[in-house]
Structure formats: structure tokens, C-alpha cells
Design a protein around this motif. Structure first.
Motif, PDB file in Angstrom:
ATOM      1  N   GLN A 240       0.847  -1.185   0.000  1.00  0.00           N
ATOM      2  CA  GLN A 240       0.000   0.000   0.000  1.00  0.00           C
ATOM      3  C   GLN A 240       0.885   1.239   0.000  1.00  0.00           C
ATOM      4  O   GLN A 240       1.987   1.231   0.554  1.00  0.00           O
ATOM      5  CB  GLN A 240      -0.914   0.006   1.236  1.00  0.00           C
ATOM      6  N   LEU A 241       0.392   2.309  -0.611  1.00  0.00           N
ATOM      7  CA  LEU A 241       1.150   3.551  -0.710  1.00  0.00           C
ATOM      8  C   LEU A 241       0.303   4.706  -0.200  1.00  0.00           C
ATOM      9  O   LEU A 241      -0.882   4.812  -0.526  1.00  0.00           O
ATOM     10  CB  LEU A 241       1.559   3.805  -2.165  1.00  0.00           C
ATOM     11  N   ALA A 242       0.924   5.572   0.613  1.00  0.00           N
ATOM     12  CA  ALA A 242       0.231   6.745   1.146  1.00  0.00           C
ATOM     13  C   ALA A 242       1.109   7.975   0.989  1.00  0.00           C
ATOM     14  O   ALA A 242       2.318   7.874   0.739  1.00  0.00           O
ATOM     15  CB  ALA A 242      -0.114   6.538   2.619  1.00  0.00           C
ATOM     16  N   PHE A 243       0.499   9.162   1.130  1.00  0.00           N
ATOM     17  CA  PHE A 243       1.253  10.410   1.020  1.00  0.00           C
ATOM     18  C   PHE A 243       0.984  11.280   2.235  1.00  0.00           C
ATOM     19  O   PHE A 243      -0.014  11.122   2.947  1.00  0.00           O
ATOM     20  CB  PHE A 243       0.864  11.174  -0.253  1.00  0.00           C
ATOM     21  N   ASP A 244       1.889  12.220   2.460  1.00  0.00           N
ATOM     22  CA  ASP A 244       1.749  13.189   3.534  1.00  0.00           C
ATOM     23  C   ASP A 244       2.226  14.537   3.013  1.00  0.00           C
ATOM     24  O   ASP A 244       3.341  14.647   2.475  1.00  0.00           O
ATOM     25  CB  ASP A 244       2.587  12.745   4.734  1.00  0.00           C
ATOM     26  N   ALA A 245       1.394  15.549   3.102  1.00  0.00           N
ATOM     27  CA  ALA A 245       1.743  16.908   2.672  1.00  0.00           C
ATOM     28  C   ALA A 245       1.758  17.811   3.893  1.00  0.00           C
ATOM     29  O   ALA A 245       0.810  17.836   4.674  1.00  0.00           O
ATOM     30  CB  ALA A 245       0.730  17.421   1.647  1.00  0.00           C
ATOM     31  N   THR A 246       2.849  18.547   4.069  1.00  0.00           N
ATOM     32  CA  THR A 246       2.977  19.459   5.210  1.00  0.00           C
ATOM     33  C   THR A 246       3.519  20.800   4.740  1.00  0.00           C
ATOM     34  O   THR A 246       4.357  20.867   3.845  1.00  0.00           O
ATOM     35  CB  THR A 246       3.909  18.884   6.296  1.00  0.00           C
TER      36      THR A 246
ATOM     37  N   ILE B  31      -2.048  21.162  -4.366  1.00  0.00           N
ATOM     38  CA  ILE B  31      -1.020  21.328  -3.336  1.00  0.00           C
ATOM     39  C   ILE B  31      -0.379  22.689  -3.569  1.00  0.00           C
ATOM     40  O   ILE B  31       0.076  22.990  -4.676  1.00  0.00           O
ATOM     41  CB  ILE B  31       0.051  20.228  -3.417  1.00  0.00           C
ATOM     42  N   THR B  32      -0.352  23.511  -2.546  1.00  0.00           N
ATOM     43  CA  THR B  32       0.130  24.879  -2.712  1.00  0.00           C
ATOM     44  C   THR B  32       1.644  24.970  -2.556  1.00  0.00           C
ATOM     45  O   THR B  32       2.283  24.138  -1.905  1.00  0.00           O
ATOM     46  CB  THR B  32      -0.545  25.820  -1.700  1.00  0.00           C
ATOM     47  N   GLY B  33       2.195  26.016  -3.175  1.00  0.00           N
ATOM     48  CA  GLY B  33       3.623  26.264  -3.063  1.00  0.00           C
ATOM     49  C   GLY B  33       4.045  26.423  -1.612  1.00  0.00           C
ATOM     50  O   GLY B  33       3.332  27.045  -0.824  1.00  0.00           O
ATOM     51  N   GLY B  34       5.216  25.865  -1.274  1.00  0.00           N
ATOM     52  CA  GLY B  34       5.679  25.881   0.107  1.00  0.00           C
ATOM     53  C   GLY B  34       5.282  24.643   0.880  1.00  0.00           C
ATOM     54  O   GLY B  34       5.411  24.606   2.104  1.00  0.00           O
ATOM     55  N   THR B  35       4.824  23.615   0.156  1.00  0.00           N
ATOM     56  CA  THR B  35       4.418  22.360   0.787  1.00  0.00           C
ATOM     57  C   THR B  35       5.441  21.263   0.484  1.00  0.00           C
ATOM     58  O   THR B  35       5.974  21.175  -0.616  1.00  0.00           O
ATOM     59  CB  THR B  35       3.038  21.904   0.264  1.00  0.00           C
ATOM     60  N   GLN B  36       5.693  20.454   1.478  1.00  0.00           N
ATOM     61  CA  GLN B  36       6.572  19.298   1.342  1.00  0.00           C
ATOM     62  C   GLN B  36       5.734  18.046   1.130  1.00  0.00           C
ATOM     63  O   GLN B  36       4.717  17.851   1.793  1.00  0.00           O
ATOM     64  CB  GLN B  36       7.415  19.132   2.605  1.00  0.00           C
ATOM     65  N   LEU B  37       6.161  17.184   0.221  1.00  0.00           N
ATOM     66  CA  LEU B  37       5.486  15.914  -0.026  1.00  0.00           C
ATOM     67  C   LEU B  37       6.368  14.764   0.436  1.00  0.00           C
ATOM     68  O   LEU B  37       7.570  14.733   0.144  1.00  0.00           O
ATOM     69  CB  LEU B  37       5.174  15.740  -1.516  1.00  0.00           C
ATOM     70  N   ASP B  38       5.783  13.827   1.146  1.00  0.00           N
ATOM     71  CA  ASP B  38       6.463  12.601   1.549  1.00  0.00           C
ATOM     72  C   ASP B  38       5.560  11.426   1.198  1.00  0.00           C
ATOM     73  O   ASP B  38       4.331  11.550   1.183  1.00  0.00           O
ATOM     74  CB  ASP B  38       6.744  12.599   3.053  1.00  0.00           C
ATOM     75  N   PHE B  39       6.175  10.283   0.951  1.00  0.00           N
ATOM     76  CA  PHE B  39       5.430   9.079   0.597  1.00  0.00           C
ATOM     77  C   PHE B  39       5.910   7.912   1.447  1.00  0.00           C
ATOM     78  O   PHE B  39       7.099   7.814   1.774  1.00  0.00           O
ATOM     79  CB  PHE B  39       5.599   8.759  -0.890  1.00  0.00           C
ATOM     80  N   SER B  40       4.980   7.024   1.815  1.00  0.00           N
ATOM     81  CA  SER B  40       5.303   5.866   2.638  1.00  0.00           C
ATOM     82  C   SER B  40       4.661   4.611   2.064  1.00  0.00           C
ATOM     83  O   SER B  40       3.508   4.643   1.615  1.00  0.00           O
ATOM     84  CB  SER B  40       4.811   6.065   4.078  1.00  0.00           C
TER      85      SER B  40
END
Length: 277
Positions: free
Chosen positions: A101-107, A147-156
Motif C-alpha cells: 500500500q502507498l500513502a502520502f503526507d503533505a505538510t 497542493i500549494t507552493g511551500g508544501t513538502q510531499l512525503d510518501f510511505s
């Protein structure tokens, strides 16, 4: 090591250094898998117009180890967007016996997380391995939204998460958060996209027995980084902002990623048998 490949590694290092150094974003937050997440709508390539074919050449052959070195490490604290964009993720291929399974996290300026693929198994022509009632076709994609500018994307990646649930290992683009402390993701820029690929087995190359550092079982990993391969569409402007220039030439990217002969058919299965839900 052939000189041409060494040259490619040096080019890869320079390219990836540029990729991870250009955009400053918020620090990665602690990631928690949420079992209430649901599968977003999956769109076929006939619906989206996405062409997966150019990326298939970069899928690592089954059980051909990819060097586990710093050149290939993605620093997720720098995988950031400079410009607003409607982000999509496209499934390229997988060579796993697991039902991953794959998920994302935006901060950052955008804060949200969720499932990308509930069952990142592959079915149909061109798959390294096939099977799974909810299997994906090559080029299937989901939309993560704006996703707005200044956001970090991570995937797990949750390894065999469809079957194991909360007892599954979770491997992130952030090496230090992985249970075995090893790199489990590689990423490259190509054709104004980001190619992202995961290794789903715990432990070092061919390691077996119990890891004395954690008490977890090593899983005889082949370190081939083909267990889930996806493409991130974050927009041409964001990719170019990340690397500070145009994306790598195809010949360089191919040398970076396709280590060993690449064949989409006749590749031997892992000894493990793919289990069903």
C-alpha cells in the motif's frame, strides 16, 4: 564498474543534489498510517491521457540489486513544491509478492495526508508480477488535489499492508524513519516528472535471521527497488525549480536507474507466493 556507469553515478549525484537543495519547505511531520483512509478514485490512462510507456524502461529487473548508496537517496525534507499544482500519482509497475500500500503526507502551506493506492498490485500486459483482485493496470492514476507552493510531499509504503495491516513494516522516503534504518526509496527527475520507486523487504541485501538492533526478522531482501514504482506529476515548473535546470537527459537517467538488463516479461518470481486478501 564501467567508466560510463561511474560517470552516470557522478551525474546522478549532481542532479539529485540540485533536486534536493532548491526548495525550502516545512520539516517533515511524524507520519501515522490511518486505517480509515479510503482508496481515491483510480483513473485509467485512457481517461487521463498519461503515457506510462517511456517510464517502463527504467523499472529495475526483478532481483537485480540496485546499489544502496547515497547517490540514490531522496531527501524528502526537500521534495517541495514552489508553485501551486494539482498533483497526480501514476502507477508504473511492481515486482512484489506482497500486496503493498502507498500513502502520502503533505505538510506546509497545505496539510493533508491519505491513501494513494490501497493495493499496489499489478495486473495485465507488461506487469513484472501479476495478481490481486484489486490490481492496477499500467498507467492508472489518482489525484491528490491542489497542493500549494511551500508544501513538502512525503510518501510511505506499507509492506504487504493489505494483508498485514498494522503489523506491517512502513518504509518512508525518509531513511532515518525506516525500521531497519536503511534506504527504501529512490527518485529521479525525468521528462518533467519525478520517478519514485520502493523496496519492500526489511534488512540489507540477502540478510536473514533476526536483526540484533531491532529484534525484527530480516527478509532476504534483493534490494531491487521495483516493489512499487510510481510517477509523481508535480508540474513542469516545480520539477525545474527543484533541479534548478531542465530535467536529466534520458541517457543519464537510464544509466542511473536501469542497472542490469531490463525486461518486462519472463522475469523470475520471488520465492514468496503472492497472497490474496
Amino acid at each position: 564498474m564501467k567508466a560510463t556507469f561511474l560517470t552516470a553515478l557522478i551525474a546522478a549525484t549532481a542532479t539529485l543534489t540540485g533536486l534536493v537543495a532548491k526548495v525550502e519547505t516545512a520539516s517533515a511531520a511524524d507520519f501515522t498510517w490511518n486505517n480509515s483512509w479510503t482508496q481515491p478514485t483510480v483513473y485509467s490512462k485512457s481517461q487521463t491521457g498519461f503515457n506510462d510507456t517511456p517510464f517502463q524502461q527504467f523499472v529495475q529487473a526483478e532481483s537485480v540489486a540496485l546499489p544502496n548508496s547515497g547517490q540514490f537517496k531522496l531527501d524528502p525534507s526537500k521534495l517541495g513544491l514552489k508553485y501551486n499544482y494539482d498533483v497526480s500519482v501514476y502507477f508504473i509497475n511492481e515486482g512484489a509478492s506482497y500486496r503493498n500500500q502507498l500513502a502520502f503526507d503533505a505538510t506546509g502551506t497545505t496539510n493533508k495526508s491519505g491513501l494513494v493506492f490501497k493495493d499496489a498490485s499489478c495486473d495485465g500486459a507488461g506487469c513484472i508480477l501479476g495478481g490481486g483482485a484489486t490490481a492496477l493496470k499500467l498507467g492508472d492514476g489518482v489525484k491528490l488535489g491542489n497542493i500549494t507552493g511551500g508544501t513538502q510531499l512525503d510518501f510511505s509504503l506499507r509492506a504487504n499492508g493489505l494483508n498485514l495491516g498494522n503489523s506491517a513494516n512502513i518504509f518512508s522516503t525518509e531513511t532515518t524513519s525506516n525500521p531497519d534504518g536503511l534506504q527504501h526509496a529512490v527518485a529521479y527527475a525525468y521528462n518533467n516528472y519525478i520517478l519514485l520507486a520502493f523496496e519492500d523487504l526489511y534488512g540489507g541485501l540477502h540478510a536473514s535471521g533476526i536483526d540484533p538492533a531491532t529484534g525484527k526478522a530480516n527478509q532476504n531482501s534483493d534490494r531491487d527497488f521495483n516493489d512499487v514504482v510510481v510517477v509523481l506529476d508535480i508540474g513542469e515548473a516545480n520539477v525545474k525549480a527543484l533541479i534548478g535546470a531542465t530535467v536529466p537527459e534520458p541517457s543519464v537517467t537510464l544509466s542511473m536507474f536501469a542497472v542490469g538488463a531490463v525486461s518486462m516479461f519472463g522475469l523470475r518470481r520471488r520465492r514468496q507466493t503472492r497472497t490474496s486478501n
